[in-house]
Design an enzyme around this catalytic site. Structure first.
Site, PDB file in Angstrom:
ATOM      1  N   ASP A  13      20.884 -20.486 -60.796  1.00 20.52           N
ATOM      2  CA  ASP A  13      20.209 -21.668 -60.251  1.00 20.52           C
ATOM      3  C   ASP A  13      19.365 -22.398 -61.297  1.00 20.52           C
ATOM      4  O   ASP A  13      18.309 -22.945 -60.983  1.00 20.52           O
ATOM      5  CB  ASP A  13      19.328 -21.303 -59.035  1.00 20.52           C
ATOM      6  CG  ASP A  13      20.104 -20.475 -58.035  1.00 20.52           C
ATOM      7  OD1 ASP A  13      21.240 -20.857 -57.732  1.00 20.52           O
ATOM      8  OD2 ASP A  13      19.582 -19.432 -57.585  1.00 20.52           O
ATOM      9  N   ALA A  39      28.411 -18.330 -56.228  1.00 18.46           N
ATOM     10  CA  ALA A  39      27.795 -19.370 -57.052  1.00 18.46           C
ATOM     11  C   ALA A  39      27.715 -20.644 -56.216  1.00 18.46           C
ATOM     12  O   ALA A  39      28.473 -20.821 -55.274  1.00 18.46           O
ATOM     13  CB  ALA A  39      28.645 -19.633 -58.282  1.00 18.46           C
ATOM     14  N   GLY A  40      26.798 -21.500 -56.592  1.00 19.34           N
ATOM     15  CA  GLY A  40      26.733 -22.777 -55.890  1.00 19.34           C
ATOM     16  C   GLY A  40      26.160 -23.788 -56.836  1.00 19.34           C
ATOM     17  O   GLY A  40      25.212 -23.493 -57.562  1.00 19.34           O
ATOM     18  N   HIS A  41      26.754 -24.969 -56.903  1.00 21.61           N
ATOM     19  CA  HIS A  41      26.138 -25.990 -57.730  1.00 21.61           C
ATOM     20  C   HIS A  41      26.122 -27.324 -57.025  1.00 21.61           C
ATOM     21  O   HIS A  41      26.974 -27.627 -56.216  1.00 21.61           O
ATOM     22  CB  HIS A  41      26.778 -26.079 -59.119  1.00 21.61           C
ATOM     23  CG  HIS A  41      28.263 -26.087 -59.106  1.00 21.61           C
ATOM     24  ND1 HIS A  41      29.011 -25.018 -59.566  1.00 21.61           N
ATOM     25  CD2 HIS A  41      29.120 -27.009 -58.682  1.00 21.61           C
ATOM     26  CE1 HIS A  41      30.278 -25.311 -59.419  1.00 21.61           C
ATOM     27  NE2 HIS A  41      30.383 -26.504 -58.881  1.00 21.61           N
ATOM     28  N   THR A  42      25.113 -28.078 -57.363  1.00 21.84           N
ATOM     29  CA  THR A  42      24.929 -29.390 -56.757  1.00 21.84           C
ATOM     30  C   THR A  42      25.199 -30.432 -57.829  1.00 21.84           C
ATOM     31  O   THR A  42      24.684 -30.320 -58.937  1.00 21.84           O
ATOM     32  CB  THR A  42      23.459 -29.547 -56.300  1.00 21.84           C
ATOM     33  OG1 THR A  42      23.084 -28.348 -55.628  1.00 21.84           O
ATOM     34  CG2 THR A  42      23.268 -30.747 -55.400  1.00 21.84           C
ATOM     35  N   THR A 300      23.261 -19.721 -49.777  1.00 18.94           N
ATOM     36  CA  THR A 300      22.779 -19.051 -48.556  1.00 18.94           C
ATOM     37  C   THR A 300      21.603 -19.759 -47.901  1.00 18.94           C
ATOM     38  O   THR A 300      21.213 -19.395 -46.796  1.00 18.94           O
ATOM     39  CB  THR A 300      22.332 -17.608 -48.892  1.00 18.94           C
ATOM     40  OG1 THR A 300      21.335 -17.693 -49.916  1.00 18.94           O
ATOM     41  CG2 THR A 300      23.491 -16.756 -49.371  1.00 18.94           C
ATOM     42  N   VAL A 413      14.865 -34.113 -66.423  1.00 20.67           N
ATOM     43  CA  VAL A 413      13.630 -34.373 -65.654  1.00 20.67           C
ATOM     44  C   VAL A 413      13.934 -34.923 -64.257  1.00 20.67           C
ATOM     45  O   VAL A 413      13.110 -35.570 -63.631  1.00 20.67           O
ATOM     46  CB  VAL A 413      12.678 -35.334 -66.424  1.00 20.67           C
ATOM     47  CG1 VAL A 413      12.068 -34.642 -67.620  1.00 20.67           C
ATOM     48  CG2 VAL A 413      13.408 -36.614 -66.844  1.00 20.67           C
TER      49      VAL A 413
HETATM   50  P1  IMP Z   1      26.499 -11.107 -54.909  1.00 16.42           P
HETATM   51  O1  IMP Z   1      26.900 -11.786 -56.165  1.00 16.42           O
HETATM   52  O2  IMP Z   1      26.727 -11.921 -53.670  1.00 16.42           O
HETATM   53  O3  IMP Z   1      27.079  -9.734 -54.803  1.00 16.42           O
HETATM   54  O4  IMP Z   1      24.907 -10.917 -54.957  1.00 16.42           O
HETATM   55  C1  IMP Z   1      24.277 -10.107 -55.927  1.00 16.42           C
HETATM   56  C2  IMP Z   1      22.988 -10.763 -56.408  1.00 16.42           C
HETATM   57  O5  IMP Z   1      23.285 -11.880 -57.223  1.00 16.42           O
HETATM   58  C3  IMP Z   1      22.110 -11.287 -55.281  1.00 16.42           C
HETATM   59  O6  IMP Z   1      20.750 -11.106 -55.657  1.00 16.42           O
HETATM   60  C4  IMP Z   1      22.423 -12.761 -55.246  1.00 16.42           C
HETATM   61  O7  IMP Z   1      21.397 -13.528 -54.688  1.00 16.42           O
HETATM   62  C5  IMP Z   1      22.614 -13.032 -56.729  1.00 16.42           C
HETATM   63  N1  IMP Z   1      23.467 -14.182 -57.028  1.00 16.42           N
HETATM   64  C6  IMP Z   1      24.823 -14.219 -57.062  1.00 16.42           C
HETATM   65  N2  IMP Z   1      25.242 -15.435 -57.431  1.00 16.42           N
HETATM   66  C7  IMP Z   1      24.159 -16.189 -57.663  1.00 16.42           C
HETATM   67  C8  IMP Z   1      23.962 -17.542 -58.114  1.00 16.42           C
HETATM   68  O8  IMP Z   1      24.898 -18.284 -58.404  1.00 16.42           O
HETATM   69  N3  IMP Z   1      22.656 -17.947 -58.218  1.00 16.42           N
HETATM   70  C9  IMP Z   1      21.618 -17.117 -57.955  1.00 16.42           C
HETATM   71  N4  IMP Z   1      21.751 -15.852 -57.546  1.00 16.42           N
HETATM   72  C10 IMP Z   1      23.022 -15.386 -57.398  1.00 16.42           C
END
Ligand code: IMP
Length: 423
Positions: A13, A39-42, A300, A413
């Site tokens: 993030d 993963a997630g991106h905006t 999430t 920024v």
């Molecule tokens: P999992 O990858 O869903 O198995 O989660 C394992 C850990 O990695 C957890 O603490 C998640 O919140 C964290 N996590 C996985 N992918 C990301 C991401 O893209 N950004 C931030 N945290 C992540």
């Protein structure tokens, strides 16, 4: 730069989506090479915000093609949903998207197992995204995985899926969890199969041909270095290697073909999920930064934990990835704070200890060594030249660059594509 990689140097993030999107303007290909829809991106284009979990960030640019290479694990339902969104936006995916047949699948029983294990861990839960990441990667390692390759021969897939699902259902039963319905899941997967197959193609040849022809390749790292399966405070990790070396295993590009490694550092720390976070802040200060920065998980929606910038951890990330350049993101979020702190090292029982020397038990006990900085009150989101930033802000940036010994490419920024300060 013919082959460039973008990596998040913290706990994920860091704002990679915007930076990949920006650098992708000049890229011929953007490659996702590990991880899944955890993963997630905006990406903000004009006034529209787009959220993606699997499709590489650069897809909106005319010339840029998107590759999902072998290291990625795919939840076909999520992938199909993202493809639908892009097509509605007028993007012609046929000429733009290519998916490796070697990608392993995240299947319904993986998600059920992820959730069942998390619930069973109770107060020791890891805080996974429950997207089935760990169970899918562990099936890959134990030769129980099913790949995109396997859905090509549908009758064969039915056999393999049924065999795996029956075993997984037995495990789910021991957790007291509802088993997956094999027939209805197969029906769903059959539909998804026909949506995905037209895009399936060997990505090794595409990537290596492009590299040989000196086309511009951009490798989009997911998550963050502190979540790497080997280099995290395990088990507070994600299921894939996030370090630069996974470009080789996850895409087939020889690592010495990589010409530039860009590290993304958020001006403060955030983390979703459990595990030690040495510089964590609580109370009003953490709440204020979280609200100003919109620090809620893209995947999430969970509130992210907040902390001061941890340069001990970032220094480790720079070393293990041999980072050439850094982009600092979200500096605007720190405006208005009278004092800022930066962690420059850890001590444990009065002795200096490095990030790499810590397991999760040590990392949860270390004491950060802080350096304090005067903050700035001005809103800096409209500033575009370094010299126009408040002196305190320049001081903060200069300290980071000097401490890490890495050149700063630019400072972000704001969420918009052009909200950047050149140095
Ligand atoms: P999992 O990858 O869903 O198995 O989660 C394992 C850990 O990695 C957890 O603490 C998640 O919140 C964290 N996590 C996985 N992918 C990301 C991401 O893209 N950004 C931030 N945290 C992540």
């Amino acid at each position: 730069m013919p082959a460039e990689s973008v990596l998040g140097l913290q706990w994920g993030d860091e704002g990679k989506g915007k930076i990949v999107d920006l650098l992708a303007q000049k890229a011929d290909y953007v490659v996702r090479y590990h991880g899944g829809n955890n993963a997630g991106h905006t990406v903000v284009v004009g006034t529209k915000k787009h959220f993606f979990h699997l499709i590489p960030s650069g897809i909106f640019h005319k010339r840029t093609k998107a590759i999902i290479s072998n290291g990625v694990i795919l939840d076909l339902e999520v992938l199909a949903r993202e493809m639908d969104i892009l097509e509605k936006e007028g993007i012609n995916l046929k000429s733009k998207l290519c998916i490796s047949p070697r990608c392993h699948l995240i299947l319904p029983y993986h998600k059920a197992l992820d959730e069942a294990f998390e619930n069973a861990r109770g107060k020791n839960k890891l805080g996974t995204t429950k997207r089935g990441i760990g169970p899918s990667y562990s099936d890959k390692v134990s030769y129980n995985g099913l790949r995109v390759y396997d859905i090509i021969d549908w009758n064969d897939f039915i056999q393999k899926f049924t065999f795996q699902a029956k075993i997984k259902n037995k495990i789910l039963k021991t957790f007291g969890v509802k088993p997956v319905n094999i027939n209805s899941e197969l029906a769903k997967l059959k539909k998804l199969r026909s949506r995905i197959l037209p895009y399936v193609k060997d990505t090794f040849e595409v990537i290596n041909d492009a590299a040989q022809k000196r086309k511009k390749l951009l490798f989009e790292g997911a998550h963050g270095i502190m979540l790497d399966l080997d280099w995290s405070p395990y088990p507070f990790a994600t299921g894939s290697n996030t370090v630069v070396g996974s470009i080789n295993t996850g895409s087939g590009l020889p690592i010495n073909r990589l010409t530039n490694v860009v590290g993304i550092v958020k001006a403060f720390t955030s983390r979703v999920g459990g595990g030690p976070l040495p510089t964590e802040l609580f109370g009003r200060l953490a709440d204020a930064v979280r609200e100003r920065g919109g620090e809620y998980g893209t995947t999430t929606g969970r509130p992210r934990r907040i902390g001061w910038l941890d340069l001990e951890a970032v220094r480790f990330s720079c070393r293990i990835n041999n980072v050439n350049e850094i982009v600092i993101t979200k500096l605007d979020i720190l405006s208005g704070l009278l004092e800022l702190k930066v962690c420059t090292g850890y001590t444990l029982n009065g002795k200096k200890i490095r990030y790499s020397e810590c397991g999760y038990k040590e990392l949860s006990k270390v004491k950060p060594v802080y350096r304090s900085f005067a903050g700035w009150l001005e809103d800096i989101s409209a500033v575009r030249r370094f010299k126009d930033l408040p002196a305190e802000c320049r001081n903060y940036i200069n300290f980071i660059a000097k401490f890490l010994g890495v050149k700063i490419k630019f400072v972000s920024v704001g969420a918009e594509r052009n909200a950047n300060v050149k140095l």
